[in-house]
Scaffold this motif. Structure first.
Motif, PDB file in Angstrom:
ATOM      1  N   GLN A 196       9.563  25.617 -51.903  1.00 40.54           N
ATOM      2  CA  GLN A 196       9.039  24.246 -51.830  1.00 40.54           C
ATOM      3  C   GLN A 196       8.089  24.066 -50.645  1.00 40.54           C
ATOM      4  O   GLN A 196       7.123  23.322 -50.727  1.00 40.54           O
ATOM      5  CB  GLN A 196      10.189  23.231 -51.735  1.00 40.54           C
ATOM      6  N   ILE A 197       8.366  24.732 -49.541  1.00 40.67           N
ATOM      7  CA  ILE A 197       7.518  24.597 -48.349  1.00 40.67           C
ATOM      8  C   ILE A 197       6.169  25.269 -48.572  1.00 40.67           C
ATOM      9  O   ILE A 197       5.120  24.734 -48.206  1.00 40.67           O
ATOM     10  CB  ILE A 197       8.220  25.168 -47.101  1.00 40.67           C
ATOM     11  N   GLY A 198       6.164  26.438 -49.196  1.00 43.95           N
ATOM     12  CA  GLY A 198       4.915  27.121 -49.501  1.00 43.95           C
ATOM     13  C   GLY A 198       4.110  27.474 -48.260  1.00 43.95           C
ATOM     14  O   GLY A 198       2.998  26.990 -48.054  1.00 43.95           O
ATOM     15  N   THR A 199       4.655  28.332 -47.414  1.00 44.53           N
ATOM     16  CA  THR A 199       3.983  28.712 -46.169  1.00 44.53           C
ATOM     17  C   THR A 199       2.783  29.622 -46.425  1.00 44.53           C
ATOM     18  O   THR A 199       2.672  30.246 -47.479  1.00 44.53           O
ATOM     19  CB  THR A 199       4.964  29.451 -45.233  1.00 44.53           C
ATOM     20  N   LYS A 200       1.893  29.707 -45.429  1.00 44.78           N
ATOM     21  CA  LYS A 200       0.703  30.567 -45.518  1.00 44.78           C
ATOM     22  C   LYS A 200       0.915  31.906 -44.800  1.00 44.78           C
ATOM     23  O   LYS A 200       0.173  32.855 -45.008  1.00 44.78           O
ATOM     24  CB  LYS A 200      -0.491  29.852 -44.882  1.00 44.78           C
ATOM     25  N   GLY A 201       1.893  31.942 -43.900  1.00 38.74           N
ATOM     26  CA  GLY A 201       2.139  33.161 -43.136  1.00 38.74           C
ATOM     27  C   GLY A 201       1.547  33.124 -41.739  1.00 38.74           C
ATOM     28  O   GLY A 201       1.751  34.038 -40.940  1.00 38.74           O
ATOM     29  N   THR A 202       0.829  32.056 -41.432  1.00 32.15           N
ATOM     30  CA  THR A 202       0.158  31.939 -40.122  1.00 32.15           C
ATOM     31  C   THR A 202       0.806  30.892 -39.228  1.00 32.15           C
ATOM     32  O   THR A 202       0.340  30.645 -38.116  1.00 32.15           O
ATOM     33  CB  THR A 202      -1.322  31.554 -40.329  1.00 32.15           C
ATOM     34  N   GLU A 203       1.874  30.276 -39.708  1.00 32.33           N
ATOM     35  CA  GLU A 203       2.447  29.129 -39.009  1.00 32.33           C
ATOM     36  C   GLU A 203       3.260  29.505 -37.771  1.00 32.33           C
ATOM     37  O   GLU A 203       4.041  30.463 -37.795  1.00 32.33           O
ATOM     38  CB  GLU A 203       3.373  28.328 -39.948  1.00 32.33           C
ATOM     39  N   HIS A 204       3.078  28.698 -36.710  1.00 30.10           N
ATOM     40  CA  HIS A 204       4.022  28.652 -35.593  1.00 30.10           C
ATOM     41  C   HIS A 204       5.069  27.627 -36.027  1.00 30.10           C
ATOM     42  O   HIS A 204       4.745  26.449 -36.219  1.00 30.10           O
ATOM     43  CB  HIS A 204       3.343  28.210 -34.302  1.00 30.10           C
ATOM     44  N   ALA A 205       6.313  28.065 -36.209  1.00 28.44           N
ATOM     45  CA  ALA A 205       7.329  27.205 -36.815  1.00 28.44           C
ATOM     46  C   ALA A 205       8.494  26.946 -35.869  1.00 28.44           C
ATOM     47  O   ALA A 205       8.817  27.773 -35.015  1.00 28.44           O
ATOM     48  CB  ALA A 205       7.829  27.835 -38.115  1.00 28.44           C
ATOM     49  N   LEU A 206       9.121  25.788 -36.056  1.00 30.41           N
ATOM     50  CA  LEU A 206      10.257  25.362 -35.237  1.00 30.41           C
ATOM     51  C   LEU A 206      11.333  24.795 -36.136  1.00 30.41           C
ATOM     52  O   LEU A 206      11.058  23.962 -37.002  1.00 30.41           O
ATOM     53  CB  LEU A 206       9.798  24.279 -34.244  1.00 30.41           C
ATOM     54  N   GLU A 207      12.567  25.269 -35.938  1.00 29.15           N
ATOM     55  CA  GLU A 207      13.712  24.630 -36.589  1.00 29.15           C
ATOM     56  C   GLU A 207      14.491  23.853 -35.531  1.00 29.15           C
ATOM     57  O   GLU A 207      14.933  24.429 -34.528  1.00 29.15           O
ATOM     58  CB  GLU A 207      14.630  25.648 -37.283  1.00 29.15           C
ATOM     59  N   VAL A 208      14.660  22.552 -35.759  1.00 26.45           N
ATOM     60  CA  VAL A 208      15.320  21.654 -34.801  1.00 26.45           C
ATOM     61  C   VAL A 208      16.766  21.412 -35.254  1.00 26.45           C
ATOM     62  O   VAL A 208      17.033  21.234 -36.440  1.00 26.45           O
ATOM     63  CB  VAL A 208      14.559  20.308 -34.709  1.00 26.45           C
ATOM     64  N   ALA A 209      17.681  21.373 -34.268  1.00 25.10           N
ATOM     65  CA  ALA A 209      19.117  21.254 -34.572  1.00 25.10           C
ATOM     66  C   ALA A 209      19.472  22.355 -35.574  1.00 25.10           C
ATOM     67  O   ALA A 209      20.042  22.122 -36.628  1.00 25.10           O
ATOM     68  CB  ALA A 209      19.463  19.869 -35.104  1.00 25.10           C
ATOM     69  N   ALA A 210      19.095  23.580 -35.213  1.00 23.17           N
ATOM     70  CA  ALA A 210      19.076  24.713 -36.145  1.00 23.17           C
ATOM     71  C   ALA A 210      20.450  25.276 -36.483  1.00 23.17           C
ATOM     72  O   ALA A 210      20.594  25.985 -37.477  1.00 23.17           O
ATOM     73  CB  ALA A 210      18.204  25.830 -35.563  1.00 23.17           C
ATOM     74  N   GLY A 211      21.461  24.998 -35.666  1.00 17.92           N
ATOM     75  CA  GLY A 211      22.772  25.591 -35.924  1.00 17.92           C
ATOM     76  C   GLY A 211      22.701  27.106 -35.852  1.00 17.92           C
ATOM     77  O   GLY A 211      22.216  27.676 -34.872  1.00 17.92           O
ATOM     78  N   THR A 212      23.114  27.770 -36.923  1.00 16.18           N
ATOM     79  CA  THR A 212      23.045  29.231 -36.977  1.00 16.18           C
ATOM     80  C   THR A 212      21.701  29.696 -37.546  1.00 16.18           C
ATOM     81  O   THR A 212      21.565  30.848 -37.961  1.00 16.18           O
ATOM     82  CB  THR A 212      24.199  29.813 -37.818  1.00 16.18           C
ATOM     83  N   CYS A 213      20.730  28.788 -37.582  1.00 17.90           N
ATOM     84  CA  CYS A 213      19.341  29.118 -37.966  1.00 17.90           C
ATOM     85  C   CYS A 213      19.247  29.607 -39.405  1.00 17.90           C
ATOM     86  O   CYS A 213      18.498  30.546 -39.706  1.00 17.90           O
ATOM     87  CB  CYS A 213      18.735  30.145 -37.018  1.00 17.90           C
ATOM     88  N   ILE A 214      19.998  28.974 -40.290  1.00 19.57           N
ATOM     89  CA  ILE A 214      19.979  29.357 -41.702  1.00 19.57           C
ATOM     90  C   ILE A 214      18.557  29.244 -42.263  1.00 19.57           C
ATOM     91  O   ILE A 214      18.051  30.161 -42.906  1.00 19.57           O
ATOM     92  CB  ILE A 214      20.968  28.488 -42.515  1.00 19.57           C
ATOM     93  N   CYS A 215      17.903  28.121 -41.987  1.00 18.38           N
ATOM     94  CA  CYS A 215      16.531  27.920 -42.489  1.00 18.38           C
ATOM     95  C   CYS A 215      15.548  28.802 -41.736  1.00 18.38           C
ATOM     96  O   CYS A 215      14.652  29.404 -42.338  1.00 18.38           O
ATOM     97  CB  CYS A 215      16.120  26.461 -42.350  1.00 18.38           C
TER      98      CYS A 215
END
Length: 253
Positions: A35-54
């Motif tokens: 659903q997100i459809g990334t390009k492969g060039t993104e600087h990404a951040l997961e907030v309140a990530a827990g065990t970083c599943i996403c």
């Protein structure tokens, strides 16, 4: 700060079990990545990530991924699992979603999952996530959606009995309102996620007496009594219910 300590204590207990709970199933993370459809060039951040599943699921599809969480034990589990999967472009940072330690307009992609119902003031972390995003970047929020209005109070009460760090589940309209000013919504979808009542309570080490009380509330509804907002049902003699997960993807204007 007092609520943050409650959150840390709750998730410290959950850390080891959290990464293998139903929420980590590949069918959900695969759906999210698609659903997100990334390009492969993104600087990404997961907030309140827990065990970083996403974060762990997305890392192969972005340039780099930072996972930030309040609870060190959760991040430690995420780091261990990332190392086992040989993910090299992922980084872990202890921090507060209400005061993100990053410059404005740093990230192309910011994601948070199942976090908003643990925040005292949902606006604070939302504004922080918006701040650290570049224009044209994607904000991904995947969270529980509130029960119908008449049942929201009892629904939240039961969630809080099970996990004291729970605050309040937001409605679809409340989420939409946060996005409406500075984002263009690209995706808004609800997924029903089946949950086993006993496993759900065991994840948070809910005390036995409270487990019994919650189970009785579910049994009462199953026999035609007062509704809980959970709409429980039986499957192979086990009590089940469906959480409604609302996925919103917004492009920052």
């Amino acid at each position: 700060m007092k609520h943050n300590e409650t959150v840390k204590q709750s998730f410290k207990k959950q850390a080891e079990k959290f990464a293998t709970y139903h929420m980590a199933k590949a069918e959900y993370t695969d759906y999210l990545v698609k659903q997100i459809g990334t390009k492969g060039t993104e600087h990404a951040l997961e907030v309140a990530a827990g065990t970083c599943i996403c974060g762990r699921a997305l890392a192969p599809f972005v340039k780099d991924m930072i996972c930030l969480d309040l609870t060190e034990e959760m991040l430690a589990q995420g780091k261990k699992l990332a190392e086992e999967s040989r993910i090299k472009n992922i980084y872990f940072q202890t921090g507060n979603a209400e005061e993100l330690p990053y410059e404005s307009e740093t990230f192309d992609l910011v994601i948070t999952r199942l976090s908003f119902h643990h925040f005292d003031d949902p606006q604070k972390p939302f504004q922080e996530m918006k701040r650290v995003m570049k224009k044209g970047g994607k904000l991904v929020v995947w969270d529980m959606e509130a029960a119908e209005e008449t049942l929201r109070t009892v629904d939240d009460k039961i969630e809080k009995m099970r996990d004291p760090s729970h605050t309040r589940i937001l409605s679809r309209e409340e989420f939409e309102k946060m996005f409406e000013k500075d984002f263009t919504l690209q995706c808004e979808e609800t997924t029903l996620v089946p949950v086993n009542l006993k496993s759900w309570m065991e994840l948070t080490d809910t005390p036995e007496d409270v487990q019994k009380e919650i189970t009785e509330l579910m049994k009462t509804e199953l026999s035609g009594g007062s509704k809980t907002g959970f709409s429980p049902y039986k499957k192979e003699s086990q009590i089940m219910f469906d959480h409604r997960w609302l996925l919103l993807i917004g492009i920052k204007n």
